[in-house]
Design a protein around this motif. Structure first.
Motif, PDB file in Angstrom:
ATOM      1  N   LYS A  47       2.413   4.134  -6.909  1.00  0.00           N
ATOM      2  CA  LYS A  47       1.331   3.312  -6.120  1.00  0.00           C
ATOM      3  C   LYS A  47       1.088   2.213  -7.016  1.00  0.00           C
ATOM      4  O   LYS A  47       0.962   2.470  -8.603  1.00  0.00           O
ATOM      5  N   GLN A  79      -3.986   3.279   0.932  1.00  0.00           N
ATOM      6  CA  GLN A  79      -2.857   3.885   0.085  1.00  0.00           C
ATOM      7  C   GLN A  79      -2.695   5.409   0.807  1.00  0.00           C
ATOM      8  O   GLN A  79      -1.404   5.988   0.367  1.00  0.00           O
ATOM      9  N   PHE A 136       0.717  -1.259  -0.085  1.00  0.00           N
ATOM     10  CA  PHE A 136       0.084  -0.015  -0.050  1.00  0.00           C
ATOM     11  C   PHE A 136       0.817   1.316   0.006  1.00  0.00           C
ATOM     12  O   PHE A 136       0.410   2.446  -0.202  1.00  0.00           O
ATOM     13  N   GLY A 137       2.119   1.110   0.340  1.00  0.00           N
ATOM     14  CA  GLY A 137       2.979   2.307   0.380  1.00  0.00           C
ATOM     15  C   GLY A 137       3.989   2.475  -0.680  1.00  0.00           C
ATOM     16  O   GLY A 137       4.897   3.065  -0.683  1.00  0.00           O
ATOM     17  N   ASP A 178      -8.178   2.991  -1.515  1.00  0.00           N
ATOM     18  CA  ASP A 178      -7.866   4.384  -1.455  1.00  0.00           C
ATOM     19  C   ASP A 178      -7.311   4.792  -0.190  1.00  0.00           C
ATOM     20  O   ASP A 178      -6.381   5.520   0.052  1.00  0.00           O
ATOM     21  N   ALA A 191      -5.166   0.662  -8.201  1.00  0.00           N
ATOM     22  CA  ALA A 191      -6.099   0.189  -7.261  1.00  0.00           C
ATOM     23  C   ALA A 191      -6.808  -0.895  -7.949  1.00  0.00           C
ATOM     24  O   ALA A 191      -7.623  -1.419  -7.346  1.00  0.00           O
TER      25      ALA A 191
END
Length: 225
Positions: free
Chosen positions: A196, A217, A191-192, A214, A199
């Motif tokens: 990115k 992240q 998630f980091g 969302d 999604a």
């Protein structure tokens, strides 16, 4: 014709064996290989660049950073003090390293993996709930509650974690089978990442709504190493 296939098969297997042997890490060919950053003194290569053995000193094999408690006032409630080849140049080519882990009450060392090392952890203070998960398809969870003097092993590459169950601080030491074991903290990586991960990929992978992805992240994933 059958004999031709037989000899071809033997030849392929022999070639594969040679490739596998060559792909393994080389054994050290000297007593030690102190990692060198200044190319002026580099005379050997074995893993990292090596300093001239005649220039080695006791400080190359020394590190005092495992004695001092670290601040654990962070989102995960733990801090890892590393003692690998970056801190101890004399570890180069020796295939070992250590870490100290400080845990706040109810702090944790989040699920992570070491891509290049197995680990054995021993508790010095407090109590820890520890565990690891096996690879697909079983994904078996092995857990144990550890008290001072007790140890637990995390096999190379498997996801593992530690959680401080107590109301007081906890401390552990761990030894790893690599001079530079590496670490991949699962949440941070997934998630980091930078940039990115799409999604669309994560919503399908975790089978959740895009709003959840969302949100995750958008968080700051604390690097406790």
């Amino acid at each position: 014709m059958a004999s031709t296939y037989y000899f071809v098969t033997i030849a392929i297997l022999a070639l594969a064996s040679v490739v596998l042997v060559r792909a393994s890490d080389p054994s050290p060919l000297q007593d030690f290989c102190v990692a060198a950053n200044d190319s002026k003194y580099v005379v050997f290569v074995n893993g990292k660049f090596c300093n001239n053995p005649k220039l080695a000193k006791a400080e190359d094999f020394f590190f005092s950073g495992l004695l001092t408690p670290r601040n654990t006032s962070n989102p995960v409630g733990s801090t890892v003090t590393q003692a690998n080849v970056a801190q101890i140049p004399g570890l180069n080519t020796l295939g070992i390293s250590m870490v100290r882990i400080d845990y706040a009450p109810y702090g944790q060392n989040p699920p992570h993996t070491h891509p290049r090392a197995s680990e054995i952890l021993v508790v010095l203070e407090g109590s820890l709930y520890v565990g690891f998960v096996t690879s697909n398809p079983d994904n078996r969870l092995f857990t144990k509650v550890l008290y001072p003097g007790e140890a637990f092993v995390f096999p190379e590459g498997l996801i593992h974690f530690q959680f401080n169950m107590g109301k007081t601080n906890a401390v552990a030491l761990a030894a790893l089978s690599s001079q530079n074991p590496g670490v991949i903290t699962i949440a941070n990586a997934v998630f980091g990442s930078d940039p990115k991960i799409s999604a669309d990929v994560l919503t399908k992978a975790f089978q959740v709504d895009k709003k959840v992805v969302d949100y995750l992240q958008a968080q700051f994933w604390w690097p406790n190493n």
